[in-house]
Design a protein around this motif. Sequence first.
Motif, PDB file in Angstrom:
ATOM      1  N   LEU A 183       0.835  -1.202   0.000  1.00 38.09           N
ATOM      2  CA  LEU A 183       0.000   0.000   0.000  1.00 38.09           C
ATOM      3  C   LEU A 183       0.869   1.251   0.000  1.00 38.09           C
ATOM      4  O   LEU A 183       0.581   2.215  -0.722  1.00 38.09           O
ATOM      5  N   ALA A 184       1.945   1.240   0.785  1.00 36.01           N
ATOM      6  CA  ALA A 184       2.856   2.389   0.808  1.00 36.01           C
ATOM      7  C   ALA A 184       3.470   2.619  -0.569  1.00 36.01           C
ATOM      8  O   ALA A 184       3.610   3.758  -1.025  1.00 36.01           O
ATOM      9  N   SER A 185       3.817   1.519  -1.249  1.00 33.36           N
ATOM     10  CA  SER A 185       4.380   1.628  -2.593  1.00 33.36           C
ATOM     11  C   SER A 185       3.362   2.212  -3.559  1.00 33.36           C
ATOM     12  O   SER A 185       3.695   3.058  -4.398  1.00 33.36           O
ATOM     13  N   PHE A 186       2.115   1.773  -3.425  1.00 40.90           N
ATOM     14  CA  PHE A 186       1.058   2.289  -4.309  1.00 40.90           C
ATOM     15  C   PHE A 186       0.840   3.782  -4.069  1.00 40.90           C
ATOM     16  O   PHE A 186       0.673   4.562  -5.022  1.00 40.90           O
ATOM     17  N   ILE A 187       0.849   4.193  -2.813  1.00 42.06           N
ATOM     18  CA  ILE A 187       0.661   5.610  -2.501  1.00 42.06           C
ATOM     19  C   ILE A 187       1.818   6.438  -3.066  1.00 42.06           C
ATOM     20  O   ILE A 187       1.616   7.542  -3.581  1.00 42.06           O
ATOM     21  N   ALA A 188       3.031   5.909  -2.990  1.00 43.42           N
ATOM     22  CA  ALA A 188       4.177   6.603  -3.589  1.00 43.42           C
ATOM     23  C   ALA A 188       3.988   6.737  -5.094  1.00 43.42           C
ATOM     24  O   ALA A 188       4.311   7.780  -5.683  1.00 43.42           O
ATOM     25  N   ASP A 189       3.447   5.689  -5.725  1.00 39.88           N
ATOM     26  CA  ASP A 189       3.175   5.751  -7.161  1.00 39.88           C
ATOM     27  C   ASP A 189       2.185   6.863  -7.488  1.00 39.88           C
ATOM     28  O   ASP A 189       2.246   7.465  -8.564  1.00 39.88           O
ATOM     29  N   CYS A 190       1.258   7.103  -6.570  1.00 39.69           N
ATOM     30  CA  CYS A 190       0.255   8.147  -6.819  1.00 39.69           C
ATOM     31  C   CYS A 190       0.903   9.516  -6.950  1.00 39.69           C
ATOM     32  O   CYS A 190       0.408  10.378  -7.686  1.00 39.69           O
ATOM     33  N   VAL A 191       1.993   9.720  -6.240  1.00 39.73           N
ATOM     34  CA  VAL A 191       2.700  10.998  -6.305  1.00 39.73           C
ATOM     35  C   VAL A 191       3.483  11.120  -7.604  1.00 39.73           C
ATOM     36  O   VAL A 191       3.616  12.203  -8.181  1.00 39.73           O
ATOM     37  N   LEU A 192       3.956   9.972  -8.123  1.00 41.06           N
ATOM     38  CA  LEU A 192       4.876   9.979  -9.266  1.00 41.06           C
ATOM     39  C   LEU A 192       4.204   9.688 -10.607  1.00 41.06           C
ATOM     40  O   LEU A 192       4.771   9.998 -11.655  1.00 41.06           O
ATOM     41  N   SER A 193       3.009   9.082 -10.582  1.00 43.28           N
ATOM     42  CA  SER A 193       2.375   8.630 -11.832  1.00 43.28           C
ATOM     43  C   SER A 193       1.261   9.581 -12.261  1.00 43.28           C
ATOM     44  O   SER A 193       0.306   9.812 -11.502  1.00 43.28           O
ATOM     45  N   GLU A 194       1.361  10.102 -13.461  1.00 51.14           N
ATOM     46  CA  GLU A 194       0.367  11.056 -13.948  1.00 51.14           C
ATOM     47  C   GLU A 194      -1.019  10.439 -14.099  1.00 51.14           C
ATOM     48  O   GLU A 194      -2.031  11.127 -13.961  1.00 51.14           O
ATOM     49  N   ASP A 195      -1.075   9.115 -14.394  1.00 48.00           N
ATOM     50  CA  ASP A 195      -2.379   8.497 -14.604  1.00 48.00           C
ATOM     51  C   ASP A 195      -3.161   8.304 -13.298  1.00 48.00           C
ATOM     52  O   ASP A 195      -4.320   7.906 -13.326  1.00 48.00           O
ATOM     53  N   LYS A 196      -2.528   8.609 -12.163  1.00 49.92           N
ATOM     54  CA  LYS A 196      -3.207   8.499 -10.875  1.00 49.92           C
ATOM     55  C   LYS A 196      -3.576   9.863 -10.301  1.00 49.92           C
ATOM     56  O   LYS A 196      -4.123   9.955  -9.204  1.00 49.92           O
ATOM     57  N   ILE A 197      -3.288  10.905 -11.052  1.00 50.95           N
ATOM     58  CA  ILE A 197      -3.592  12.259 -10.594  1.00 50.95           C
ATOM     59  C   ILE A 197      -5.081  12.540 -10.741  1.00 50.95           C
ATOM     60  O   ILE A 197      -5.709  12.206 -11.746  1.00 50.95           O
ATOM     61  N   ASN A 198      -5.656  13.149  -9.712  1.00 48.29           N
ATOM     62  CA  ASN A 198      -7.075  13.516  -9.688  1.00 48.29           C
ATOM     63  C   ASN A 198      -7.984  12.307  -9.934  1.00 48.29           C
ATOM     64  O   ASN A 198      -8.955  12.377 -10.689  1.00 48.29           O
ATOM     65  N   GLN A 199      -7.649  11.218  -9.265  1.00 48.73           N
ATOM     66  CA  GLN A 199      -8.403   9.984  -9.408  1.00 48.73           C
ATOM     67  C   GLN A 199      -8.795   9.430  -8.036  1.00 48.73           C
ATOM     68  O   GLN A 199      -8.117   9.635  -7.038  1.00 48.73           O
ATOM     69  N   VAL A 200      -9.939   8.711  -8.001  1.00 43.95           N
ATOM     70  CA  VAL A 200     -10.316   7.899  -6.848  1.00 43.95           C
ATOM     71  C   VAL A 200      -9.885   6.476  -7.175  1.00 43.95           C
ATOM     72  O   VAL A 200     -10.291   5.913  -8.189  1.00 43.95           O
ATOM     73  N   LEU A 201      -9.044   5.881  -6.322  1.00 44.87           N
ATOM     74  CA  LEU A 201      -8.339   4.652  -6.672  1.00 44.87           C
ATOM     75  C   LEU A 201      -8.581   3.539  -5.651  1.00 44.87           C
ATOM     76  O   LEU A 201      -7.825   3.397  -4.679  1.00 44.87           O
ATOM     77  N   PRO A 202      -9.613   2.728  -5.846  1.00 48.98           N
ATOM     78  CA  PRO A 202      -9.745   1.525  -5.013  1.00 48.98           C
ATOM     79  C   PRO A 202      -8.588   0.587  -5.323  1.00 48.98           C
ATOM     80  O   PRO A 202      -8.130   0.507  -6.465  1.00 48.98           O
ATOM     81  N   ILE A 203      -8.085  -0.113  -4.305  1.00 51.10           N
ATOM     82  CA  ILE A 203      -6.941  -0.984  -4.548  1.00 51.10           C
ATOM     83  C   ILE A 203      -6.953  -2.161  -3.581  1.00 51.10           C
ATOM     84  O   ILE A 203      -7.291  -2.019  -2.415  1.00 51.10           O
ATOM     85  N   GLY A 204      -6.602  -3.324  -4.122  1.00 56.62           N
ATOM     86  CA  GLY A 204      -6.464  -4.528  -3.310  1.00 56.62           C
ATOM     87  C   GLY A 204      -5.105  -5.153  -3.552  1.00 56.62           C
ATOM     88  O   GLY A 204      -4.341  -4.704  -4.406  1.00 56.62           O
TER      89      GLY A 204
END
Length: 232
Positions: free
Chosen positions: A97-118
């Motif tokens: 989960l920490a890795s995914f959250i870090a990706d949110c900061v670095l990945s443009e496709d996760k900007i301004n998105q609601v991101l369910p994740i398992g």
Amino acid sequence: MSLCFSLNSFTLQTPKSHQSYNKSQFTSQFIKQIQRAKLKFEAELMEEAEITYSIVRPTAFFKSLGGQVELVKDGKPYVMFGDGKLCACKPISEQDLASFIADCVLSEDKINQVLPIGGPGKALTPLEQGEILFKLLGKEPKFLKVPIGIMDFAIGVLDFLVKIFPSLEDAAEFGKIGRYYAAESMLILDPETGEYSAEKTPSYGKDTLEEFFARVLQEGMAGQELGEQSIF
């Protein structure tokens, strides 16, 4: 809820469960209030023009599913509600989960998105979680299946007693919260079908629940304790 800031970027982690809280008639007012507050905060965040955001909604955490490991190791049955198939989840490790959250900061496709994740792999019911644990222990599965109606009855009794003994209010509230999570799926609710969908719940990471159970069997739950949130 957790927050992550990076310059003008904002990442918010909230539990997935508030997406479908209104499906259960036994959902407690406490849960509703928290979820409504989170949704309100999310809405205000989305309206903020000066920052970008990523709203992360994990399905379930490994440590939330580890409360029975030591009990089963000591020979106790694995407790579940109903037939053990009332709910399912794709649990994710804290590291993934920490890795995914870090990706949110670095990945443009996760900007301004609601991101369910398992986490990785298939969705797991409590029955399947118990089977994994017994397999690791090399023991014959031994389950205690508690009818969900017993919990409903207990909640009704506590609600009645609270009117006479207000000090029981916390116990009644805890029972409603437990009932909610015992029967409510942690998967994504498909708006087209009105059903929970494992296929529509994204997977991420590499850590599996089986690996977590194996580690807890060897090392215990040190650092992963649920404290007052623990049911078992």
